[in-house]
Design a protein around this motif. Structure first.
Motif, PDB file in Angstrom:
ATOM      1  N   ALA A   1      -6.429   6.400   2.932  1.00  0.00           N
ATOM      2  CA  ALA A   1      -5.218   5.575   3.031  1.00  0.00           C
ATOM      3  C   ALA A   1      -4.114   6.340   3.756  1.00  0.00           C
ATOM      4  O   ALA A   1      -3.428   5.796   4.619  1.00  0.00           O
ATOM      5  CB  ALA A   1      -4.756   5.156   1.639  1.00  0.00           C
TER       6      ALA A   1
ATOM      7  N   THR B   1     -15.921   6.239   7.145  1.00  0.00           N
ATOM      8  CA  THR B   1     -15.287   7.390   6.517  1.00  0.00           C
ATOM      9  C   THR B   1     -16.260   8.141   5.617  1.00  0.00           C
ATOM     10  O   THR B   1     -16.459   9.354   5.766  1.00  0.00           O
ATOM     11  CB  THR B   1     -14.070   6.931   5.698  1.00  0.00           C
TER      12      THR B   1
ATOM     13  N   TRP C   1     -10.538  -2.834   6.296  1.00  0.00           N
ATOM     14  CA  TRP C   1     -10.302  -1.454   5.901  1.00  0.00           C
ATOM     15  C   TRP C   1     -11.382  -0.932   4.980  1.00  0.00           C
ATOM     16  O   TRP C   1     -11.906   0.164   5.166  1.00  0.00           O
ATOM     17  CB  TRP C   1      -8.926  -1.352   5.225  1.00  0.00           C
ATOM     18  N   TRP C   2     -11.763  -1.715   3.969  1.00  0.00           N
ATOM     19  CA  TRP C   2     -12.752  -1.234   3.009  1.00  0.00           C
ATOM     20  C   TRP C   2     -14.105  -1.042   3.653  1.00  0.00           C
ATOM     21  O   TRP C   2     -14.824  -0.100   3.342  1.00  0.00           O
ATOM     22  CB  TRP C   2     -12.877  -2.201   1.829  1.00  0.00           C
ATOM     23  N   ARG C   3     -14.476  -1.942   4.557  1.00  0.00           N
ATOM     24  CA  ARG C   3     -15.771  -1.799   5.236  1.00  0.00           C
ATOM     25  C   ARG C   3     -15.784  -0.544   6.092  1.00  0.00           C
ATOM     26  O   ARG C   3     -16.771   0.187   6.130  1.00  0.00           O
ATOM     27  CB  ARG C   3     -16.041  -3.020   6.113  1.00  0.00           C
ATOM     28  N   ARG C   4     -14.659  -0.296   6.778  1.00  0.00           N
ATOM     29  CA  ARG C   4     -14.599   0.918   7.600  1.00  0.00           C
ATOM     30  C   ARG C   4     -14.668   2.166   6.713  1.00  0.00           C
ATOM     31  O   ARG C   4     -15.340   3.135   7.020  1.00  0.00           O
ATOM     32  CB  ARG C   4     -13.316   0.930   8.439  1.00  0.00           C
ATOM     33  N   PHE C   5     -13.954   2.078   5.586  1.00  0.00           N
ATOM     34  CA  PHE C   5     -13.979   3.194   4.638  1.00  0.00           C
ATOM     35  C   PHE C   5     -15.412   3.476   4.193  1.00  0.00           C
ATOM     36  O   PHE C   5     -15.876   4.607   4.199  1.00  0.00           O
ATOM     37  CB  PHE C   5     -13.107   2.828   3.427  1.00  0.00           C
ATOM     38  N   TRP C   6     -16.134   2.424   3.847  1.00  0.00           N
ATOM     39  CA  TRP C   6     -17.467   2.560   3.275  1.00  0.00           C
ATOM     40  C   TRP C   6     -18.495   2.974   4.326  1.00  0.00           C
ATOM     41  O   TRP C   6     -19.361   3.799   4.068  1.00  0.00           O
ATOM     42  CB  TRP C   6     -17.859   1.227   2.614  1.00  0.00           C
ATOM     43  N   HIS C   7     -18.380   2.409   5.525  1.00  0.00           N
ATOM     44  CA  HIS C   7     -19.436   2.619   6.514  1.00  0.00           C
ATOM     45  C   HIS C   7     -19.130   3.718   7.519  1.00  0.00           C
ATOM     46  O   HIS C   7     -20.031   4.207   8.189  1.00  0.00           O
ATOM     47  CB  HIS C   7     -19.723   1.311   7.257  1.00  0.00           C
TER      48      HIS C   7
ATOM     49  N   VAL D   1     -10.085   7.839  -1.527  1.00  0.00           N
ATOM     50  CA  VAL D   1      -9.298   6.644  -1.233  1.00  0.00           C
ATOM     51  C   VAL D   1      -7.909   7.048  -0.731  1.00  0.00           C
ATOM     52  O   VAL D   1      -7.425   6.530   0.284  1.00  0.00           O
ATOM     53  CB  VAL D   1      -9.193   5.751  -2.485  1.00  0.00           C
TER      54      VAL D   1
ATOM     55  N   VAL E   1       0.844  -1.199   0.000  1.00  0.00           N
ATOM     56  CA  VAL E   1       0.000   0.000   0.000  1.00  0.00           C
ATOM     57  C   VAL E   1       0.881   1.252   0.000  1.00  0.00           C
ATOM     58  O   VAL E   1       0.684   2.177  -0.793  1.00  0.00           O
ATOM     59  CB  VAL E   1      -0.933   0.021   1.230  1.00  0.00           C
TER      60      VAL E   1
ATOM     61  N   TYR F   1     -13.744   4.116  14.653  1.00  0.00           N
ATOM     62  CA  TYR F   1     -12.883   3.160  13.951  1.00  0.00           C
ATOM     63  C   TYR F   1     -12.487   2.008  14.861  1.00  0.00           C
ATOM     64  O   TYR F   1     -12.493   0.846  14.475  1.00  0.00           O
ATOM     65  CB  TYR F   1     -11.621   3.864  13.434  1.00  0.00           C
TER      66      TYR F   1
END
Lengths: 273, 322
Positions: free
Chosen positions: B110, B230, B222-228, B106, A9, B212
């Motif tokens: 990140a 962030t 990470w993606w779920r946290r980003f979506w739900h 994103v 990343v 978080y």
């Protein structure tokens, strides 16, 4: 998260960041190559020596010092003028809470979003009538007002939250409105005004359409306009193009390093408020 | 004037619940608005009204304009160049608003909760600075840099492709009518990306870290946290950035002027450049004014919608605030 997943990343982000700054590096590398070296090895080779004649020629040919001076003069005057105008407007709206302030504020916001295309011809025409066409003053006046629209918007909301007790206390002590403004409100709001000054300066430095229309003589042009016009004429060879690009990039990088904090913080403040 | 403002002052004081104390007579705060008011009248309001007025006339910039009613607008409707320029505007909205916002989200997430946490805030700040750098560059200079990089002969991009054995991919990036618009879009993404990134990173600082932590405990990746977390948390920033960038995209001029001059063959013409050439090269001032008026109406409509949206969001957030 495992170390194995961490580094890809970071690597992706670093590659992205490198891609962003790569154009600057390529320009810098090629601006110090001689034309012979450029045509022999192309744009991707590293320079064999430091060839500064290209930069020097370009500087003299376009009288770059004069362009820098014009840009500094115009951007500096606009920054100060627009900050003063913004403070006066915002004082009436944010602290004076004049009647109809919501409408006044909405007016400034809309003026701020107005495309310059809708102003450019009448401004051009009127400045000709007033004998101000092709003067730096005309550009200073126009941008002082245009930038003040944003400044009024930002400062009004900041001053709207200004502690009323301070103002009231000063008034009871016999200070008039001017004294309250210059001795209390302005000093307390200095950080925001500082952000505005930086923004106005850089925005005006980067402006293109109106200066392009208004400043036609060589002696009055800004850095942006001079470089844009040269590029538009398609007369520059590779070395000259790179010299132009490097000399155009350098002031921006200087501002960036000087004001990085102010810029990134201020943008966030401006956008959300 | 003094009387009305005095009344306004009392109303405002009423909101603060301190209207009982008698006050000394005072001069009007509205006086402070006077310089700004006059300046805006001269520089913005009058030119804007003139421009709108001229759009209903036939005028070459000299002599007096002759009234032609809606003729310019009727002509616009049948002008394929006009429609093309607005179609290209939509491409610019994609390149300057949609893509930078998506990428910026994103990247911001990140950098904020990944790089800053695992590699330190300094690393995150340096990376952010790299992405932001093009934003401070005058667009004319960015245009020079990129038109040289994208040049067909000896341009860095083509040379690079040749060097890595992809010589067949070489293109006349800005000179090919099928490609030029996409090349300009690419440059605009590069120019624009820093703005959403910086705003979103600042917005993320508002988000309660406990959200978080709780999500992480619940096993959200990470993606779920980003979506739900962030995305919903910084929705105000997202809408403001989208709106601002869309307006900026509709106004784009300098990049087109420097990179392609609207060419080749009008393939990258945009409304602002179209009105500029109509004003100053064809000197059909009435027609140019009509183009810019249409552009203005669209932008003002967008701004009004955004303003309504923002006021409502603020009211909802903090209760009705003065």
């Amino acid at each position: 998260m495992t170390v194995l997943r961490r580094y890809p990343v970071l690597a992706a982000l670093v590659i992205g960041a490198l891609f962003m700054v790569l154009p600057f590096a390529v320009v810098a590398v090629n601006a110090v190559k001689s034309p012979a070296e450029y045509s022999a090895h192309g744009p991707l080779s590293l320079p064999r020596g430091l060839y500064l004649d290209g930069l020097k020629d370009f500087w003299q040919r376009v009288d770059f010092g004069q362009k820098l001076l014009n840009s500094v003069l115009i951007s500096g005057s606009v920054a100060v003028g627009a900050a003063v105008l913004s403070v006066l407007n915002a004082y009436a709206i944010g602290i004076g809470r004049i009647r109809g302030r919501t409408w006044v504020l909405a007016f400034f916001v809309l003026a701020n979003t107005l495309p310059q295309e809708a102003l450019v011809y009448p401004v051009y025409y009127l400045s000709k009538q007033a004998g101000l066409y092709d003067t730096r003053l005309s550009v200073i006046i126009v941008f002082t007002v245009i930038q003040a629209a944003f400044g009024t918007y930002l400062l009004s909301s900041v001053l709207g939250r200004f502690p009323r007790e301070i103002v009231e206390a000063a008034r009871i002590d016999g200070a008039n409105q001017w004294q309250v403004l210059w001795r209390i409100v302005v000093p307390v709001s200095r950080p925001t005004i500082g952000v505005l000054l930086v923004f106005f300066f850089i925005w005006t430095w980067n402006e293109f359409l109106l200066p392009l229309v208004m400043l036609i003589s060589n002696d009055n042009q800004t850095v942006s306009v001079a470089l844009g016009v040269l590029q538009g004429q398609r007369l520059m060879d590779a070395t000259m193009t790179n010299a132009a690009a490097l000399l155009g990039v350098l002031p921006a990088i200087v501002f960036f390093l000087l004001f990085q904090r102010t810029l990134t913080r201020g943008i966030a403040a401006g956008a959300v408020k | 004037m003094t009387v009305t403002v005095e009344r306004g002052g009392r109303v405002a004081r009423g909101h603060h619940g301190a209207a009982t104390r008698p006050r000394r007579p005072r001069t009007s705060y509205a006086l402070f608005l006077l310089p700004g008011f006059i300046a805006f009248l001269v520089v913005v309001v009058v030119p804007f009204l003139m421009n709108t007025g001229v759009s209903f006339t036939d005028w070459q910039g000299v002599g007096s304009p002759t009234w032609s009613g809606l003729a310019n607008y009727r002509e616009l409707m049948d002008d394929s160049e006009f429609w093309a320029s607005f179609r290209h505007s939509l491409f610019m909205v994609v390149a300057m608003a949609v893509v930078p916002t998506a990428l910026g989200l994103v990247l911001a997430a990140a950098l904020f909760d990944f790089v800053a946490q695992h590699f330190g805030t300094r690393t995150a700040a340096v990376l952010r600075a790299c992405f932001y750098l093009p934003q401070v560059l005058p667009i004319a200079v960015a245009g020079i840099v990129w038109s040289w990089i994208l040049a067909p002969d000896n341009g860095s991009l083509n040379e690079l492709l040749k060097a890595v054995g992809l010589g067949s991919w070489q293109q006349d990036w800005l000179g090919d009518p099928d490609l030029a618009l996409y090349s300009v879009m690419g440059v605009m993404v590069w120019v624009q990306i820093g703005f959403p990134l910086v705003v979103f990173m600042a917005g993320l600082q508002r988000v309660d870290p406990q959200l978080y932590e709780a999500a992480e405990l619940d096993g959200a990746g990470w993606w779920r946290r980003f979506w739900h977390i962030t995305l919903p948390q910084i929705r105000p920033e997202i809408s403001v950035v989208l709106l601002w960038c869309t307006i900026a995209a509709l106004k784009v001029f300098g990049a087109v002027y420097v990179l392609t001059k609207g060419g080749p063959g009008g393939a990258t013409d945009v409304p602002s450049y179209f009105s500029f050439t109509t004003f100053f090269e064809k000197t059909q001032v009435g027609y140019g004014a009509a183009i810019s008026t249409v552009l203005t109406v669209i932008i003002l409509a967008l701004a009004l919608i955004g303003l309504r949206f923002q006021t409502r969001a603020e009211d909802a957030e903090e209760g009705v605030r003065v």
